[in-house]
Design a protein around this motif. Structure first.
Motif, PDB file in Angstrom:
ATOM      1  N   SER A 111      31.988  37.955  38.994  1.00  0.00           N
ATOM      2  CA  SER A 111      33.329  37.412  39.239  1.00  0.00           C
ATOM      3  C   SER A 111      33.762  36.370  38.216  1.00  0.00           C
ATOM      4  O   SER A 111      34.954  36.239  37.921  1.00  0.00           O
ATOM      5  CB  SER A 111      33.410  36.815  40.649  1.00  0.00           C
ATOM      6  OG  SER A 111      32.523  35.721  40.776  1.00  0.00           O
ATOM      7  N   PRO A 133      37.000  33.111  44.596  1.00  0.00           N
ATOM      8  CA  PRO A 133      38.376  32.720  44.240  1.00  0.00           C
ATOM      9  C   PRO A 133      38.580  31.203  44.267  1.00  0.00           C
ATOM     10  O   PRO A 133      39.328  30.660  43.452  1.00  0.00           O
ATOM     11  CB  PRO A 133      39.222  33.427  45.304  1.00  0.00           C
ATOM     12  CG  PRO A 133      38.401  34.603  45.718  1.00  0.00           C
ATOM     13  CD  PRO A 133      36.983  34.118  45.681  1.00  0.00           C
ATOM     14  N   ASP A 140      39.629  29.063  40.987  1.00  0.00           N
ATOM     15  CA  ASP A 140      40.818  28.208  41.029  1.00  0.00           C
ATOM     16  C   ASP A 140      40.453  26.777  40.630  1.00  0.00           C
ATOM     17  O   ASP A 140      41.192  26.138  39.864  1.00  0.00           O
ATOM     18  CB  ASP A 140      41.408  28.238  42.443  1.00  0.00           C
ATOM     19  CG  ASP A 140      42.621  27.346  42.576  1.00  0.00           C
ATOM     20  OD1 ASP A 140      43.670  27.664  41.969  1.00  0.00           O
ATOM     21  OD2 ASP A 140      42.524  26.312  43.274  1.00  0.00           O
TER      22      ASP A 140
END
Length: 265
Positions: free
Chosen positions: A40, A254, A258
């Motif tokens: 990721s 995520p 961020d």
């Protein structure tokens, strides 16, 4: 990579030109716990994961060590790769190492990712419990490991039976006595509460809502002890316990991306 005292530190490196992130595993685990993050975070970030002494493919002399030694090992890997500044951290023990990395070389740490970790030492009851279960029963015990490891896996990993089975199989196949010095490092860890106020790098703190090892209160306490800006995230979901980046990467990653994007260059 070989350290000055002869330890051969094993690490995984996704490579690339992106900003470097160094993550370290929790106790009983190894760098394979970050496989989802390798997918990721790359290619925008270069992820380096390290096997601590006593774990994974790292080889050492079985001499005593502490978390400061593990922090210097991590810096040795960073230097070996020719990197200047990194984001550092990890799960539980990995967080202890990351905070010490920041204390040893503060100008080189862009930020900290701290998952289910704390700055204080274990209290007397915790130390006695870990001494009995981890040292006497798991590491030094002669009985079958599975009955001891199965309930511990529920706490230290969480997630599904499949998530836990992977690590149970690894533990059953390993030399349990190899963890003796790592166990002492874990149980005898000293407090750095009075030091972490000097860590001014931004920090992302994460905590699984079902974590039986580390509480939300402890996460918030650490956020208040650190000297820089902090962001605290509680990870929700079925089985979101201690190793949430392993069991729930679809939720954690995520947030990590961020936060990384928000860091100053």
């Amino acid at each position: 990579m070989t350290t000055e005292d002869g330890a051969r530190i094993h690490y995984r490196d996704t490579g690339g030109d992106g900003p470097a992130v160094v993550l370290m595993h929790g106790f009983f685990k190894d760098s394979e716990m970050w496989a989802a993050q390798e997918r990721s975070l790359a290619p925008d970030y270069r992820l380096i994961t390290i096997d601590a002494r006593g774990h994974g493919l790292t080889e050492d002399s079985d001499a005593p060590f502490d978390n400061w030694r593990l922090a210097w090992d991590a810096w040795a890997v960073v230097d070996h790769l020719g990197l200047d500044r990194v984001v550092a951290g990890g799960l539980l023990q990995g967080g202890w190492i990351g905070m010490r990395m920041a204390l040893l070389q503060p100008s080189r740490v862009r930020g900290l990712i701290l998952i289910g970790t704390r700055a204080d030492a274990y209290d007397a009851a915790e130390s006695v419990g870990f001494e009995m279960i981890i040292m006497n029963q798991w590491i030094l015990g002669d009985g079958p490991l599975e009955p001891i490891a199965t309930p511990i896996a529920v706490q230290m990993i969480g997630g599904t039976r499949e998530d836990r089975r992977y690590w149970l199989d690894k533990w059953n196949a390993s030399d349990r006595r190899r963890l003796q010095q790592a166990g002492r490092c874990l149980i005898d860890r000293e407090s750095i509460v009075d030091l972490v106020k000097d860590i001014t790098a931004p920090a992302l703190l994460m905590h699984g809502v079902q974590d039986q090892i580390h509480s939300r209160r402890q996460t918030e306490e650490l956020a208040g002890q650190l000297g820089g800006p902090t962001r605290v995230e509680t990870i929700d979901g079925l089985g979101a316990a201690h190793a949430v980046t392993y069991t729930h990467p679809e939720v954690t990653d995520p947030i990590i991306l961020d936060w990384l994007a928000s860091l100053p260059a």
